[in-house]
Design an enzyme around this catalytic site. Structure first.
Site, PDB file in Angstrom:
ATOM      1  N   LYS A  87       1.112  -0.984  -0.121  1.00 13.53           N
ATOM      2  CA  LYS A  87      -0.037   0.079   0.100  1.00 13.53           C
ATOM      3  C   LYS A  87       0.479   0.926   0.396  1.00 13.53           C
ATOM      4  CE  LYS A  87      -4.203  -2.140   0.289  1.00 13.53           C
ATOM      5  NZ  LYS A  87      -5.267  -1.733  -0.886  1.00 13.53           N
ATOM      6  N   GLU A 109     -10.243   5.431   2.383  1.00 14.58           N
ATOM      7  CA  GLU A 109     -11.196   4.285   3.457  1.00 14.58           C
ATOM      8  C   GLU A 109     -10.136   3.491   3.452  1.00 14.58           C
ATOM      9  OE1 GLU A 109     -10.032   2.130  -0.531  1.00 14.58           O
ATOM     10  OE2 GLU A 109     -10.502   4.633  -0.252  1.00 14.58           O
ATOM     11  N   SER A 381       1.942  -9.793  -0.288  1.00 18.59           N
ATOM     12  CA  SER A 381       1.726  -8.062  -0.068  1.00 18.59           C
ATOM     13  C   SER A 381       1.719  -7.947   0.633  1.00 18.59           C
ATOM     14  CB  SER A 381      -0.011  -8.196  -0.879  1.00 18.59           C
ATOM     15  OG  SER A 381      -1.099  -9.139  -0.198  1.00 18.59           O
TER      16      SER A 381
END
Length: 397
Positions: A87, A109, A381
């Site tokens: 991210k 969000e 991830s």
């Protein structure tokens, strides 16, 4: 395979937004490419990715996992980035863009909390106000990330409507953006939403596949693996891992890469508790773009379910919808239990505890049946610190 001027990837994408959001989105559409393609922006982002986020992330040959599955498996270690997931690649890019646009307040969000943490992190870095919307259900199951966001100075607001998960957090963020158009920038966490977000987030995450190609060439002499696996909720880590492999090689000497986006089957595709969008969904519009989503015959969104908060979303990014429809990528799914089993296996064999989201991609290795000499790259991830409560509950059974 790029996006067209209206923001479509084939039949999917666009900007289906209420009139009150038009000025916000239009400002982004007109300015994002000029800003992010400028030499100054590229230089600033490159330095931050290297010195702050810790890139390049390693491409690790998982020898014991490879022996277990009788094939060559490499893990792209996005879990080793600052904040613990992929991210940060996107939030660093978008925070620079927001600064160039003169915005002083950032909203976001989050589902699993990783995007919320990454957003709070870059807001702290640049001294900007940060508000994160998170489903009330997700706040309970991802409490460590909620505390991290608060420590970083973010205000975390619970979404208490609907399923109280990622979809509802996104709804709340959009409402806030409508109410605060002047000074506020909406930092979306995945390849979803109205154009230009799917294209922009994919570009920021494409550093993953760019590095994979370079690192794989160094390690094996071939920049193209046989398979790339990644989990898919909205699909940003998968799009980042796929990005530089999507187009077919122009040379016959280079092989086509099989792209596999693994969705969350939850308790089973037909159980009524699933987030397997491509298996259960139809074409429609969600959060400003045309894509494939889970909905009933009246067009009302079907509530998704996944043990992983980051995959608990009823749609997929429009570029993924296009890859699915054109059969350039496949989107199988694995269950909650299969993902949990895969997480424990990786911990046991490689000493790596993956995020539950990443564990879905790992679980598909059981069904891949890759050959001994084939090369498989799995995008890891995120790390599993945030999911320890779920893992411990399983260990106690």
């Amino acid at each position: 395979m790029g996006v067209d001027k209206k923001g479509f990837f084939g039949d999917f994408g666009g900007a289906f937004i209420p009139e009150m959001l038009f000025p916000n989105v239009e400002e982004l559409q007109k300015n994002y490419l000029g800003i992010i393609n400028s030499s100054q922006f590229i230089k600033e982002l490159s330095v931050l990715l290297r010195d702050y986020a810790g890139r390049p992330s390693p491409l690790y040959f998982a020898s014991r996992l490879s022996n277990h599955y009788k094939t060559r498996i490499f893990l792209k270690r996005e879990d080793l980035n600052h904040t613990g997931s992929h991210k940060i690649n996107n939030t660093l890019g978008q925070i620079l863009l927001a600064k160039k646009l003169g915005k002083t307040r950032i909203i976001a969000e989050t589902g699993a909390g990783q995007h919320g943490v990454a957003t709070a992190t870059v807001c702290a870095l640049f001294g900007l106000e940060c508000v994160v919307f998170m489903g009330e259900k997700d706040m309970k199951r991802q409490k460590p990330n909620v505390e991290r966001m608060k420590m970083l100075g973010a205000k975390v607001i619970a979404a208490t409507c609907g399923s109280k998960t990622l979809k509802d957090a996104t709804n709340e963020a959009i409402r806030d953006w409508i109410s605060n158009p002047g000074n506020t920038y909406y930092l979306i966490g995945s390849v979803v939403g109205p154009h230009p977000y799917p294209d922009m987030v994919a570009k920021f995450q494409s550093v993953i596949s760019k590095e994979i190609k370079q690192q794989l060439k160094e390690k094996t002499g071939n920049e193209n693996p046989d398979y790339v696996l990644a989990c898919v909720g909205g699909g940003s880590n998968a799009m980042g891992a796929f990005y530089h492999f999507i187009d077919k090689p122009k040379s016959k000497k280079k092989k086509k890469v099989n792209l596999i986006g693994v969705e969350a089957a939850g308790k089973g595709i037909n159980s009524g508790f699933s987030a397997a969008t491509t298996a259960l969904g139809t074409e429609g519009i969600i959060h400003g773009s045309k894509t494939i989503l889970m909905q009933n015959s009246d067009g009302q969104i079907t509530e998704p379910h996944s043990i992983s908060a980051g995959l608990d979303y009823p749609g997929i990014g429009p570029q993924h919808a296009h890859l699915f429809k054109t059969k350039r990528a496949i989107y199988p799914s694995v269950t909650d239990n299969e993902a949990l089993k895969a997480a424990f296996l990786l911990a046991k064999l490689e000493g790596i505890i993956p995020a539950l989201e990443s564990a879905h991609a790992l679980a598909y290795l059981e069904k891949l049946y890759a050959k001994e000499k084939e090369t498989v790259v799995v995008c890891l991830s995120g790390r599993g610190d945030k999911d320890m409560e779920t893992f411990l509950a399983m260990m106690d059974k």
